[in-house]
Design an enzyme around this catalytic site. Structure first.
Site, short mmCIF file in Angstrom:
data_model
loop_
_atom_site.label_atom_id
_atom_site.label_comp_id
_atom_site.label_asym_id
_atom_site.label_seq_id
_atom_site.Cartn_x
_atom_site.Cartn_y
_atom_site.Cartn_z
N HIS A 190 -7.51 -4.68 10.33
CA HIS A 190 -7.22 -4.46 8.90
C HIS A 190 -5.93 -5.17 8.50
O HIS A 190 -5.05 -5.42 9.32
CB HIS A 190 -7.20 -2.97 8.55
N ASP A 236 0.82 -1.21 0.00
CA ASP A 236 0.00 0.00 0.00
C ASP A 236 0.85 1.26 0.00
O ASP A 236 2.07 1.21 0.18
CB ASP A 236 -0.97 -0.01 1.20
N ASN A 256 -7.71 -2.72 14.44
CA ASN A 256 -9.10 -2.96 14.05
C ASN A 256 -9.24 -4.17 13.12
O ASN A 256 -10.28 -4.39 12.52
CB ASN A 256 -9.69 -1.72 13.37
P1 PGA Z 1 1.96 -1.61 12.86
O1 PGA Z 1 0.78 -1.55 11.82
O2 PGA Z 1 2.90 -2.65 12.36
O3 PGA Z 1 2.58 -0.25 12.82
O4 PGA Z 1 1.37 -1.96 14.18
C1 PGA Z 1 0.24 -2.76 11.37
C2 PGA Z 1 -0.86 -2.46 10.40
O5 PGA Z 1 -1.55 -1.44 10.58
O6 PGA Z 1 -1.07 -3.25 9.48
#
Ligand code: PGA
Length: 243
Positions: free
Chosen positions: A138, A67, A136
């Site tokens: 995702h 992304d 959440n």
């Molecule tokens: P993080 O994010 O590794 O910074 O916890 C994970 C994500 O949002 O996929």
């Protein structure tokens, strides 16, 4: 889903790095699916260390990232996921930059999505995809409610996600509102998936992903029916698992 519970973040990073290196060492032309966020940084550090110490060759390796933000404010160009990947990984390996693909968030976004999907289709799915998970549930920027059938697409970021990422900006107002993300369908086209989760703030999402029903309300639950997934969780992230 194979679930591996390790003690802490360091052990999770070590486990994940071994999986990545096994793919790269067995296939000089491996195609890696890569992720940004705090989670994979430990794994990337270990891949860099291995490259320095053992000379693991990336000269023919190709990569696809999940992304990218759309229209980052100019004073925050260093928050682009392209920049993150260069600084945390690519600049320290003998990988050919032209072989590293990150969705293009600065031009015409819809065209960028279509171009990305065409490239992904041409390679027939990455050999190994690394994922983190949002608090959440995702994966990449596939937020709760997203249809699982989507390919690379434009998303409006969830408020929770913008709050989670505000730590990298001066204020939440500067966090972009939109991003380009590979869809669940494109992510599941990977031959193998490793998902790393560390910390108590991921425990609910981890429980839902592994023990809950498959639902668009928890995008990571879509991985339950993929045939080759390893979920690497530390004790804190695993703390709400009951089975
Ligand atoms: P993080 O994010 O590794 O910074 O916890 C994970 C994500 O949002 O996929």
């Amino acid at each position: 889903m194979k679930v591996v519970i390790v003690k802490n973040y360091q052990e999770a990073s070590e486990y994940a790095a071994k999986e990545m290196l096994a793919v790269v060492k067995s296939n000089p032309k491996a195609v890696l699916g890569l992720a940004t966020g705090s989670t994979p940084v430990g794994m990337y550090n270990l891949m860099v260390k291995d490259h320095k110490e053992n000379g693991t060759d990336y000269s023919q390796v190709e990569s696809y990232n999940l992304d990218e933000y759309i229209n980052l404010p100019a004073n925050h160009a260093d928050q682009s996921y392209r920049h993150f990947m260069d600084v945390n990984l690519f600049d320290h390996l003998n990988i050919t930059k032209a072989n590293t693909h990150v969705p293009e968030g600065t031009g015409e976004a819809q065209a960028a999505c279509e171009e990305y999907d065409a490239k992904l289709a041409a390679i027939g799915g990455v050999d190994i995809q690394v994922l983190g998970i949002g608090s959440n549930g995702h994966i990449a920027f596939n937020e709760p409610g997203v249809p699982f059938e989507l390919g690379t697409h434009i998303v409006t970021l969830d408020e929770q996600t913008r709050e989670d990422n505000a730590r990298f900006f001066d204020s939440i107002d500067e966090v972009p509102t939109h991003a380009i993300t590979m869809g669940i369908k494109s992510i599941k086209s990977a031959k193998k998936i490793i998902l790393i989760a560390s910390g108590e703030n991921k425990a609910d999402a981890v429980k839902g992903m592994i023990e809950g029903e498959v639902t668009v309300e928890l995008p990571a639950s879509a991985l339950q029916d993929h045939s080759n997934v390893i979920v690497i969780v530390d004790e804190a992230a695993a703390s709400k698992l009951t089975k």
